[in-house]
Design an enzyme around this catalytic site. Sequence first.
Site, PDB file in Angstrom:
ATOM      1  N   PRO A   1      43.884  35.216  35.659  1.00 29.67           N
ATOM      2  CA  PRO A   1      45.147  35.147  36.414  1.00 29.67           C
ATOM      3  C   PRO A   1      45.044  34.662  37.861  1.00 29.67           C
ATOM      4  CG  PRO A   1      44.398  37.401  36.297  1.00 29.67           C
ATOM      5  CD  PRO A   1      43.429  36.596  35.478  1.00 29.67           C
ATOM      6  N   CYS A   2      44.706  33.402  38.046  1.00 26.80           N
ATOM      7  CA  CYS A   2      44.681  32.847  39.410  1.00 26.80           C
ATOM      8  C   CYS A   2      46.086  32.773  39.999  1.00 26.80           C
ATOM      9  CB  CYS A   2      43.991  31.490  39.433  1.00 26.80           C
ATOM     10  SG  CYS A   2      44.723  30.260  38.354  1.00 26.80           S
TER      11      CYS A   2
END
EC number: 2.1.1.63
Length: 198
Positions: free
Chosen positions: A167-168
């Site tokens: 989850p950047c």
Amino acid sequence: MTGDLTRITQPGPGKLAALHDRLAAAAQHEGLLDIAYRIVDSPVGPLLLAATEQGLVRVAYAREDHDTVLQHLADAVSPRVLHAPARLDSVARELDEYFARTRRSFDLPLDWRLAAGFRSTVLHHLPDIDYGQTASYATVAALAGSPKAVRAVGTACAKNPLPVVIPCHRVVRSDGAMGGYLGGAEAKRLLLDLEAAA
């Protein structure tokens, strides 16, 4: 000879699909399928999913140009790339669950070979940011053991080979602004809003 040629017909779409499925199964069985891929629809547009025997190796947005991504995989991992959706059924299912807000984290085997060094260190810390939460680039740099490497964290996020799953999108600027995103600002906002609404 001409009479023989007139009897040759093109197979219909159903026969081509069946032939392709048999080819994919045979390639898998013979160990000739190094990278399987499929494209799935999602609220953030079509996503290319690619997996090796080790696990999911790539998730790509349409804006990255799926053909270019497949060529990069062929160059960087193996030229034996084939559209073989079955290998990615569990990935597609978990993504569907995520977008339906019934899944908060992914439980998939991952192939990390496209991330190395500090970039890999950063990406391994991103799942520590809780669903529905955000962290600044500076916070992630500190988590990765290099508090001054804020710019390098931004680069690691921009080159994340597994967006959404890793989850950047949860990494934002210190002032609360979203910052850049591989899938574009609209996709980042949609993912953050989706998680905030759950």
